[in-house]
Design an enzyme around this catalytic site. Structure first.
Site, PDB file in Angstrom:
ATOM      1  N   HIS A 214      22.432  39.628 -55.926  1.00 58.43           N
ATOM      2  CA  HIS A 214      21.067  40.172 -55.896  1.00 58.43           C
ATOM      3  C   HIS A 214      20.772  41.028 -54.676  1.00 58.43           C
ATOM      4  O   HIS A 214      19.681  41.576 -54.556  1.00 58.43           O
ATOM      5  CB  HIS A 214      20.040  39.035 -55.958  1.00 58.43           C
TER       6      HIS A 214
HETATM    7  C1  UD1 Z   1      14.048  38.535 -51.914  1.00 63.72           C
HETATM    8  C2  UD1 Z   1      14.329  38.595 -50.410  1.00 63.72           C
HETATM    9  C3  UD1 Z   1      15.773  38.228 -50.170  1.00 63.72           C
HETATM   10  C4  UD1 Z   1      16.123  36.902 -50.804  1.00 63.72           C
HETATM   11  C5  UD1 Z   1      15.733  36.900 -52.273  1.00 63.72           C
HETATM   12  C6  UD1 Z   1      15.937  35.530 -52.858  1.00 63.72           C
HETATM   13  C7  UD1 Z   1      13.112  40.258 -49.067  1.00 63.72           C
HETATM   14  C8  UD1 Z   1      13.225  41.561 -48.379  1.00 63.72           C
HETATM   15  N1  UD1 Z   1      14.128  39.937 -49.899  1.00 63.72           N
HETATM   16  O1  UD1 Z   1      14.868  39.513 -52.558  1.00 63.72           O
HETATM   17  O2  UD1 Z   1      16.005  38.145 -48.774  1.00 63.72           O
HETATM   18  O3  UD1 Z   1      17.503  36.718 -50.689  1.00 63.72           O
HETATM   19  O4  UD1 Z   1      14.358  37.248 -52.403  1.00 63.72           O
HETATM   20  O5  UD1 Z   1      16.070  35.573 -54.253  1.00 63.72           O
HETATM   21  O6  UD1 Z   1      12.150  39.549 -48.883  1.00 63.72           O
HETATM   22  N2  UD1 Z   1      11.327  40.266 -59.523  1.00 63.72           N
HETATM   23  C9  UD1 Z   1      10.977  39.736 -60.724  1.00 63.72           C
HETATM   24  N3  UD1 Z   1      10.351  38.515 -60.722  1.00 63.72           N
HETATM   25  C10 UD1 Z   1      10.036  37.857 -59.588  1.00 63.72           C
HETATM   26  C11 UD1 Z   1      10.376  38.416 -58.366  1.00 63.72           C
HETATM   27  C12 UD1 Z   1      11.026  39.638 -58.337  1.00 63.72           C
HETATM   28  O7  UD1 Z   1      11.232  40.302 -61.775  1.00 63.72           O
HETATM   29  O8  UD1 Z   1       9.476  36.741 -59.666  1.00 63.72           O
HETATM   30  C13 UD1 Z   1      12.049  41.568 -59.524  1.00 63.72           C
HETATM   31  C14 UD1 Z   1      11.131  42.765 -59.387  1.00 63.72           C
HETATM   32  O9  UD1 Z   1      11.717  43.812 -60.098  1.00 63.72           O
HETATM   33  C15 UD1 Z   1      11.224  43.069 -57.908  1.00 63.72           C
HETATM   34  C16 UD1 Z   1      12.661  42.751 -57.611  1.00 63.72           C
HETATM   35  O10 UD1 Z   1      12.948  41.624 -58.431  1.00 63.72           O
HETATM   36  O11 UD1 Z   1      10.904  44.410 -57.620  1.00 63.72           O
HETATM   37  C17 UD1 Z   1      12.942  42.402 -56.178  1.00 63.72           C
HETATM   38  O12 UD1 Z   1      12.105  41.332 -55.747  1.00 63.72           O
HETATM   39  P1  UD1 Z   1      11.831  41.106 -54.179  1.00 63.72           P
HETATM   40  O13 UD1 Z   1      11.028  39.888 -53.986  1.00 63.72           O
HETATM   41  O14 UD1 Z   1      11.317  42.374 -53.574  1.00 63.72           O
HETATM   42  O15 UD1 Z   1      13.270  40.972 -53.558  1.00 63.72           O
HETATM   43  P2  UD1 Z   1      14.483  40.076 -53.979  1.00 63.72           P
HETATM   44  O16 UD1 Z   1      15.584  40.980 -54.370  1.00 63.72           O
HETATM   45  O17 UD1 Z   1      14.059  39.008 -54.918  1.00 63.72           O
HETATM   46  N1  UDP Z   2      19.846  29.198 -57.211  1.00 62.79           N
HETATM   47  C1  UDP Z   2      19.293  28.521 -58.296  1.00 62.79           C
HETATM   48  N2  UDP Z   2      19.411  29.070 -59.548  1.00 62.79           N
HETATM   49  C2  UDP Z   2      20.079  30.237 -59.773  1.00 62.79           C
HETATM   50  C3  UDP Z   2      20.662  30.901 -58.661  1.00 62.79           C
HETATM   51  C4  UDP Z   2      20.518  30.360 -57.395  1.00 62.79           C
HETATM   52  O1  UDP Z   2      18.695  27.458 -58.132  1.00 62.79           O
HETATM   53  O2  UDP Z   2      20.138  30.668 -60.923  1.00 62.79           O
HETATM   54  C5  UDP Z   2      19.644  28.639 -55.868  1.00 62.79           C
HETATM   55  C6  UDP Z   2      20.903  28.363 -55.088  1.00 62.79           C
HETATM   56  O3  UDP Z   2      21.329  27.043 -55.333  1.00 62.79           O
HETATM   57  C7  UDP Z   2      20.444  28.554 -53.645  1.00 62.79           C
HETATM   58  C8  UDP Z   2      19.312  29.537 -53.760  1.00 62.79           C
HETATM   59  O4  UDP Z   2      18.971  29.635 -55.114  1.00 62.79           O
HETATM   60  O5  UDP Z   2      19.875  27.361 -53.133  1.00 62.79           O
HETATM   61  C9  UDP Z   2      19.729  30.888 -53.230  1.00 62.79           C
HETATM   62  O6  UDP Z   2      18.741  31.822 -53.492  1.00 62.79           O
HETATM   63  P1  UDP Z   2      19.003  33.358 -53.526  1.00 62.79           P
HETATM   64  O7  UDP Z   2      20.441  33.614 -53.726  1.00 62.79           O
HETATM   65  O8  UDP Z   2      18.031  33.939 -54.485  1.00 62.79           O
HETATM   66  O9  UDP Z   2      18.527  33.837 -52.081  1.00 62.79           O
HETATM   67  P2  UDP Z   2      19.251  33.868 -50.648  1.00 62.79           P
HETATM   68  O10 UDP Z   2      19.728  32.515 -50.339  1.00 62.79           O
HETATM   69  O11 UDP Z   2      20.322  34.901 -50.733  1.00 62.79           O
HETATM   70  O12 UDP Z   2      18.169  34.337 -49.731  1.00 62.79           O
END
Ligand code: UD1
Ligand code: UDP
Length: 382
Positions: A214
């Site tokens: 992601h």
């Molecule tokens: C965010 C965090 C990242 C973290 C990740 C965990 C920042 C800069 N990034 O990244 O550090 O690792 O969360 O998963 O804060 N979207 C949905 N549904 C949701 C949320 C997001 O569809 O509930 C989609 C939207 O298209 C959105 C995109 O995901 O634009 C990105 O979401 P965003 O919260 O900006 O960043 P993540 O990639 O989720």
């Molecule tokens: N995770 C989950 N379901 C999924 C994928 C990840 O519960 O389908 C959990 C995973 O066990 C870990 C956390 O999500 O605890 C990691 O989140 P993510 O990779 O979104 O964010 P990051 O840790 O990179 O910020």
């Protein structure tokens, strides 16, 4: 449950994304009636948010913001969330604010609290990738300047903080709360087996790979995403991939959805299901921060598809390794899938992220801060 001296929910816990909910859940449970759970709404889908509140039996957020998501980018998101949080902190000031990690929600929570004169506890402080192109690295640096108490997961994270001038008496090495979160969520062995069979393997057992992707460095450039999805299909084992909405959206935008057909793509799964799948997988491939830590608790090999990591402890301990998508990923995965001694080696290696006591230590630090008491020291084994 602990109540505050005034009976108020006086320790605000600000969170907004899946990993923050998972890693703060054990602390919220320890804070009990003192916890004021403030959800920024950054992750709004139930599969990335509500599910985890249910998994950990957390109270519904006491305050839920609208996430300030939209096409205006991170400046607008952090700005809008900071303003909204500040208004709520002025209207009803908590005595301490806890933030976790490095997301836009973390940055907004720390900024709002600091500008309102409320002390900030940073959980998982001191991580550094050295890569300023990562939004998370900038968020870490910002929160590092604002926090009053830095809960470093490891000695190395504490050293990073000292190197940037953080006062040593504000740093505590607590371990990472992901250890206890993992132990709380991991299902019993029979249930893990059932979940793995349902999602990952057919009878008889087929070794499979569990993959998550992601990070913008992998999703936001079409060539990189294409190389990554193509190499995942070439590992020589089935790949189960709970797909983050960001990655799904980018695959669609770049016309790469056909590459997903060669993988066992599922919607994001809940925490027990993810851990069960990870536990029964032969190999993990991920760019996730949390998965780098969980691999050390589950004793699983992990290929980290990134150019840098802020979690070098997992690499040094032998759990994970950085790889480029394409032939390097395929070669590294095939070598690990064929390594018969690996499981035993990893089983004998301790997690560098602590012993499952981090949340208890952070609870003691946050409540001392809220009560105006001296910060407790943390002795080894305490
Ligand atoms: C965010 C965090 C990242 C973290 C990740 C965990 C920042 C800069 N990034 O990244 O550090 O690792 O969360 O998963 O804060 N979207 C949905 N549904 C949701 C949320 C997001 O569809 O509930 C989609 C939207 O298209 C959105 C995109 O995901 O634009 C990105 O979401 P965003 O919260 O900006 O960043 P993540 O990639 O989720
Ligand atoms: N995770 C989950 N379901 C999924 C994928 C990840 O519960 O389908 C959990 C995973 O066990 C870990 C956390 O999500 O605890 C990691 O989140 P993510 O990779 O979104 O964010 P990051 O840790 O990179 O910020």
């Amino acid at each position: 449950m602990d109540a505050s001296p005034s009976g108020r929910r006086d320790v605000a816990v600000v969170l907004g994304t899946r990993p923050e909910i998972i890693k703060l859940a054990p602390l919220i449970r320890l804070l009990g009636a003192r916890a004021r759970v403030v959800h920024t709404g950054q992750h709004y889908d139930s599969a990335l948010s509500g599910t985890f509140f249910a998994n950990f039996r957390l109270p519904a957020p006491h305050l839920l913001l609208d996430g300030a998501t939209g096409p205006w980018g991170r400046g607008a998101q952090i700005g809008a969330l900071t303003a909204e949080l500040a208004r709520s902190f002025v209207a009803d000031p908590p005595r301490a604010v806890v933030v976790q990690g490095d997301t836009n929600s973390t940055s907004a929570g720390a900024q709002a609290a600091h500008y309102c004169g409320i002390p900030v506890v940073h959980v998982e402080a001191g991580l550094r990738s050295g890569d300023r192109a990562m939004p998370e690295e900038i968020n870490r640096l910002v929160v590092g300047v604002l926090a009053d108490v830095h809960c470093a997961a490891t000695e190395r994270a504490a050293a990073n903080l000292r190197a940037t001038g953080t006062a040593p008496d504000r740093i505590r090495v607590t371990g990472n709360t992901v250890v206890e979160a993992t132990l709380m969520s991991l299902p019993e062995p029979a249930e893990r087996e059932r979940i793995a069979r349902e999602h990952g393997t057919r009878e008889p057992y087929v070794p499979y790979v569990l993959a998550t992707v992601h990070r913008p460095e992998n999703t936001d450039a079409p060539e990189r995403l294409e190389a990554l999805l193509t190499s995942l299909a070439a590992l020589g084992a089935p790949v189960v991939m709970p797909l983050h909405p960001r990655t799904r959206a980018k695959a669609k935008e770049f016309g790469l959805e056909r590459l997903l057909d060669r993988l066992r793509v599922v919607d994001p799964v809940d925490h027990p299901t993810f851990l069960a799948l990870a536990d029964r997988a032969r190999l993990l491939v991920s760019d996730s921060g949390g998965v780098q830590e969980e691999a050390t608790v589950l004793k699983k090999p992990l290929l980290v598809v990134r150019t840098s990591t802020e979690r070098p402890e997992a690499v040094d301990a032998g759990f994970s390794r950085l790889v480029e998508p394409g032939p390097p990923l395929v070669a590294a995965a095939r070598a690990l899938l064929d390594d018969g001694d690996l499981d035993e080696r990893l089983r004998a290696t301790a997690s560098p992220y602590g012993d499952g006591s981090a949340s208890r230590r952070i609870h003691a630090l946050a409540t001392a801060l809220a009560d105006g008491e001296p910060l407790p020291r943390i002795e080894a084994g305490q």
